[in-house]
Write a protein that holds these residues in place. Structure first.
Motif, short mmCIF file in Angstrom:
data_model
loop_
_atom_site.label_atom_id
_atom_site.label_comp_id
_atom_site.label_asym_id
_atom_site.label_seq_id
_atom_site.Cartn_x
_atom_site.Cartn_y
_atom_site.Cartn_z
N GLU A 10 54.89 18.94 49.93
CA GLU A 10 55.94 18.87 50.95
C GLU A 10 57.06 19.86 50.65
OE1 GLU A 10 59.25 15.63 52.17
OE2 GLU A 10 57.19 14.90 52.24
N LEU A 38 56.04 23.48 51.35
CA LEU A 38 56.05 23.82 52.78
C LEU A 38 57.46 24.03 53.31
CD1 LEU A 38 53.22 21.49 54.07
CD2 LEU A 38 53.25 23.98 54.17
N CYS A 73 59.16 26.26 56.44
CA CYS A 73 59.05 25.40 57.63
C CYS A 73 60.35 24.64 57.82
CB CYS A 73 57.89 24.43 57.46
SG CYS A 73 57.63 23.37 58.92
N PHE A 94 56.13 28.29 60.82
CA PHE A 94 56.11 28.56 59.39
C PHE A 94 56.59 29.99 59.27
CE2 PHE A 94 54.36 29.55 55.24
CZ PHE A 94 54.68 28.40 54.53
N LEU A 144 50.67 21.85 62.09
CA LEU A 144 50.82 21.23 60.77
C LEU A 144 50.43 19.77 60.87
CD1 LEU A 144 51.91 21.22 57.81
CD2 LEU A 144 54.15 20.69 58.79
N LEU A 164 47.55 23.35 57.46
CA LEU A 164 48.14 24.30 58.39
C LEU A 164 47.01 24.97 59.15
CD1 LEU A 164 50.79 26.33 56.32
CD2 LEU A 164 51.25 24.74 58.18
N LEU A 223 53.17 31.64 50.96
CA LEU A 223 52.82 30.51 50.09
C LEU A 223 52.61 30.97 48.65
CD1 LEU A 223 50.46 28.58 52.52
CD2 LEU A 223 52.66 27.76 51.63
#
Length: 170
Positions: free
Chosen positions: A104, A107, A111, A128, A135, A145, A159
């Protein structure tokens, strides 16, 4: 403390965009083999098939690649009595799974959505960085995703940088 989350691309899956009027959802559910979700952001699953309700008359259906023809046949058979649009979008998107205790937080680096309020088994359209994605919170510490194929290098790059920052303690 070690970074204990993973980011991985998932094998290709069958994907359909399903659009239909409310009065045809019973027929759609019968063709699918289980009930379509009735609330926006709700998911339903049976076996290898899952459905996410994205809008008042819109669902995203995922399945194994080899199940696509059977799904298309089932929906074609009911079309005369239950008009709908079933579009194969399998090649359009790639799924990325982010899982682990820091999923979480990882992300949230790109996001803006408050992920703490997104319950397990729910999914949403969101952004994102600058990319529109779908998502889905598959479990408490597991997200998927769904990203348009052309944006995957950008999203994976973000990422990768975020993971490196977590690993360095930034």
């Amino acid at each position: 403390m070690a970074f204990n989350s993973t980011v991985e691309t998932l094998p290709q899956m069958g994907r359909f965009s399903l659009r239909c009027k409310r009065e045809n959802t019973v027929a759609m559910s019968k063709a699918l083999g289980f009930e379509l979700p009735s609330s926006i952001s709700e998911t339903a699953q049976s076996g290898n098939r899952s459905v996410l309700k994205l809008g008042p008359d819109e669902w995203m259906l995922t399945c194994l690649m080899e199940e696509r023809s059977a799904i298309e046949r089932s929906f074609a058979a009911i079309y005369p009595d239950a008009v709908h649009s079933l579009t194969d979008i399998s090649s359009r998107e790639v799924s990325i799974r982010i899982s682990g205790p820091e999923a979480e937080e990882l992300l949230t680096t790109s996001c803006p959505r408050d992920l703490a309020v997104l319950k397990s088994g729910r999914g949403v359209r969101t952004i994102f960085d600058s990319v529109q994605v779908i998502l889905t919170r598959e479990d408490n510490n597991q997200f998927r995703l769904d990203v348009w194929r052309s944006f995957v290098p950008h999203v994976m790059g973000l990422l990768t940088v975020a993971v490196a920052e977590f690993e360095c303690g930034l």
